[in-house]
Design a protein around this motif. Structure first.
Motif, PDB file in Angstrom:
ATOM      1  N   SER A   8       0.827  -1.208   0.000  1.00 22.44           N
ATOM      2  CA  SER A   8       0.000   0.000   0.000  1.00 22.44           C
ATOM      3  C   SER A   8       0.858   1.253   0.000  1.00 22.44           C
ATOM      4  N   LYS A   9       2.108   1.159   0.520  1.00 20.30           N
ATOM      5  CA  LYS A   9       2.980   2.323   0.561  1.00 20.30           C
ATOM      6  C   LYS A   9       3.823   2.453  -0.707  1.00 20.30           C
ATOM      7  N   PRO A  12       1.637   2.231  -6.333  1.00 23.40           N
ATOM      8  CA  PRO A  12       0.559   3.209  -6.531  1.00 23.40           C
ATOM      9  C   PRO A  12      -0.744   2.575  -6.998  1.00 23.40           C
ATOM     10  N   TYR A  13      -0.691   1.340  -7.490  1.00 21.37           N
ATOM     11  CA  TYR A  13      -1.897   0.655  -7.978  1.00 21.37           C
ATOM     12  C   TYR A  13      -2.403  -0.394  -6.986  1.00 21.37           C
ATOM     13  N   TRP A 151      -3.575   2.122   3.751  1.00 18.60           N
ATOM     14  CA  TRP A 151      -4.049   2.220   2.376  1.00 18.60           C
ATOM     15  C   TRP A 151      -4.770   3.553   2.106  1.00 18.60           C
ATOM     16  N   ASN A 154      -3.386   6.136  -0.648  1.00 22.13           N
ATOM     17  CA  ASN A 154      -3.539   5.550  -1.978  1.00 22.13           C
ATOM     18  C   ASN A 154      -5.002   5.543  -2.415  1.00 22.13           C
ATOM     19  N   SER A 157      -6.305   9.127  -3.086  1.00 21.11           N
ATOM     20  CA  SER A 157      -5.763   9.637  -4.346  1.00 21.11           C
ATOM     21  C   SER A 157      -6.514   9.053  -5.547  1.00 21.11           C
ATOM     22  N   TRP A 158      -6.773   7.734  -5.517  1.00 19.06           N
ATOM     23  CA  TRP A 158      -7.486   7.121  -6.630  1.00 19.06           C
ATOM     24  C   TRP A 158      -8.948   7.558  -6.666  1.00 19.06           C
ATOM     25  N   THR A 289      -0.836  10.400  -6.911  1.00 14.82           N
ATOM     26  CA  THR A 289      -1.010   8.962  -6.688  1.00 14.82           C
ATOM     27  C   THR A 289       0.341   8.247  -6.735  1.00 14.82           C
ATOM     28  N   HIS A 290       1.187   8.678  -7.641  1.00 13.42           N
ATOM     29  CA  HIS A 290       2.514   8.070  -7.778  1.00 13.42           C
ATOM     30  C   HIS A 290       3.546   8.706  -6.845  1.00 13.42           C
ATOM     31  N   PRO A 292       3.129  10.678  -3.524  1.00 12.77           N
ATOM     32  CA  PRO A 292       2.316  11.260  -2.452  1.00 12.77           C
ATOM     33  C   PRO A 292       3.023  12.433  -1.780  1.00 12.77           C
TER      34      PRO A 292
END
Length: 416
Positions: A8-9, A12-13, A151, A154, A157-158, A289-290, A292
């Motif tokens: 999760s850290k 990015p996906y 999480w 992430n 951001s998504w 997202t990529h 942070p």
């Protein structure tokens, strides 16, 4: 560190590999597209019928009033009732609203002669109630789809990227459908996308409510969210900053006037103007997202809100369509940073069993500020003119940033 925490850290996906989160994202995409398409159609339709900037502002006020009125109760319900059931009920009501707008537009001339614009405002009022309940429910439901708090950044951001991406496509699709195929086709797309959102939300399994040792009377439960926010300087200052920036700095409600009378473009151009802030937002959200934001997040948030205000001032003075689109795109980039930082703070600092109530306070301050800001823009434009209204709003945004930077020392020193 567990594998899940590491992924999760570092990946990015990572959050997109969770099946139920993917369903949530797709449902959010469809519903946001539908709402954005509807907003463009209603705005252009109301101004085309009335030629009154105040009528545009009243659209926002009509939606904001019911949303604010039900907000605290909606937060209590989100913390005491199945959040999925609330979401499904709200999307169902939004579907009824979309179908109502489509039905009214099937014979628009006769409908207008008999009823005027009242049915349109009535539908917007009902959608305000639905969105008032849905905000706290979705905010508190999303963390339940994640393994743990690592999480959150992430996922936020998504979620923001999805919302902004739909906000890019939605206005453009709405403007193009309205301009080339007519209002009925545009509203049909709105209805179809809302149906898809209803289906995808239904595919997500219901989640149990978080454990809660509190047993508060309903009055205390309603007020507990307010107390939590006002006792937390970081959350309060972040919410207040966004509130006043959007309240004074937004110019979305006046875009039909800029498109028609200042930039001399039609509904297609309006669609691109509406989409421009979201283009900038989705680009910035994808970047975050990529990569942070962690260091000096508070200072960067303040600088970005100031940048947003400057963009609004220059947009108000611009007479070039392309320069206006560029400025709106930059404003979206600045705004995206503020939104992601604020959302991450709220998810991280709020206990699970209070997320609905705290989110309802956020909706009162920020969620409805777009609609109230629309009314403010229309009202000031009626008094001062369109261009002075936008310039005034941008100047007020800069003033708010200065006051917040001086008063909120914890936000200034914030790191994520």
């Amino acid at each position: 560190m567990s594998i899940e925490e590491y992924n999760s850290k570092q990946d990015p996906y990572a959050v997109l590999r969770l099946p139920e989160f993917r369903l949530y994202i797709v449902a959010r995409l469809c519903l946001t597209l539908a709402l954005q398409i509807q907003a463009v159609i209603v705005g252009w339709q109301i101004y085309d019928l009335t030629q009154d900037p105040l009528a545009l502002g009243l659209i926002g006020l009509t939606e904001a009033i019911p949303s604010i009125v039900v907000a605290l109760y909606a937060g209590h319900v989100a913390d005491s009732t199945s959040r999925k059931k609330i979401i499904i009920s709200c999307v169902g009501l939004l579907l009824v609203c979309s179908a109502g707008l489509l039905f009214y537009s099937l014979n628009l001339k006769n409908s207008m002669a008999q009823l005027g614009t009242l049915p349109i405002y009535s539908v917007i009022f009902l959608s305000g109630i639905a969105r008032g309940f849905m905000g706290p429910a979705t905010f508190s439901f999303m963390p339940q789809l994640l393994p743990d708090k690592t999480w959150y950044i992430n996922a936020v951001s998504w979620s923001s990227t999805t919302w902004q991406g739909a906000s890019v496509a939605g206005p453009a699709i709405g403007g193009l459908l309205y301009g080339f195929f007519g209002v009925q086709t545009a509203y049909t797309a709105d209805v179809g996308l809302t149906i898809l959102a209803f289906i995808f939300y239904n595919l997500i399994s219901a989640k149990p409510l978080p454990e809660n040792t509190e047993r508060l009377p309903i009055k205390e439960s309603l007020l507990s969210g307010l107390r939590f926010v006002f006792n937390n300087q970081i959350i309060l200052s972040a919410i207040s900053l966004d509130l006043f920036a959007v309240l004074f700095g937004g110019a979305v409600a006046l875009l039909p006037i800029f498109a028609s009378e200042i930039l001399h473009t039609g509904p297609q151009g309006l669609g691109f103007l509406r989409a421009a802030p979201a283009v900038g937002s989705v680009a910035m959200a994808a970047y975050l997202t990529h990569y942070p934001m962690k260091v000096d997040a508070g200072k960067k948030m303040l600088f970005c809100v100031a940048g947003f205000g400057i963009c609004m001032i220059l947009f108000g003075l611009s007479t070039s369509f392309y320069f206006s689109v560029l400025l709106l795109g930059l404003s979206g980039m600045f705004d995206s940073i503020s939104v992601i930082i604020r959302s991450t703070l709220m998810q991280t600092l709020t206990p699970e069993h209070m997320k609905g109530r705290v989110s309802s306070v956020n909706n009162i301050f920020v969620g409805s500020s777009n609609e109230i800001g629309s009314f403010e823009s229309g009202f000031v434009a009626k008094l001062l003119g369109v261009v002075p209204s936008v310039v005034f709003g941008g100047c007020m945004t800069l003033l708010v940033v200065g006051i917040t930077a001086y008063k909120a020392d914890k936000l200034r020193k914030l790191h994520l």
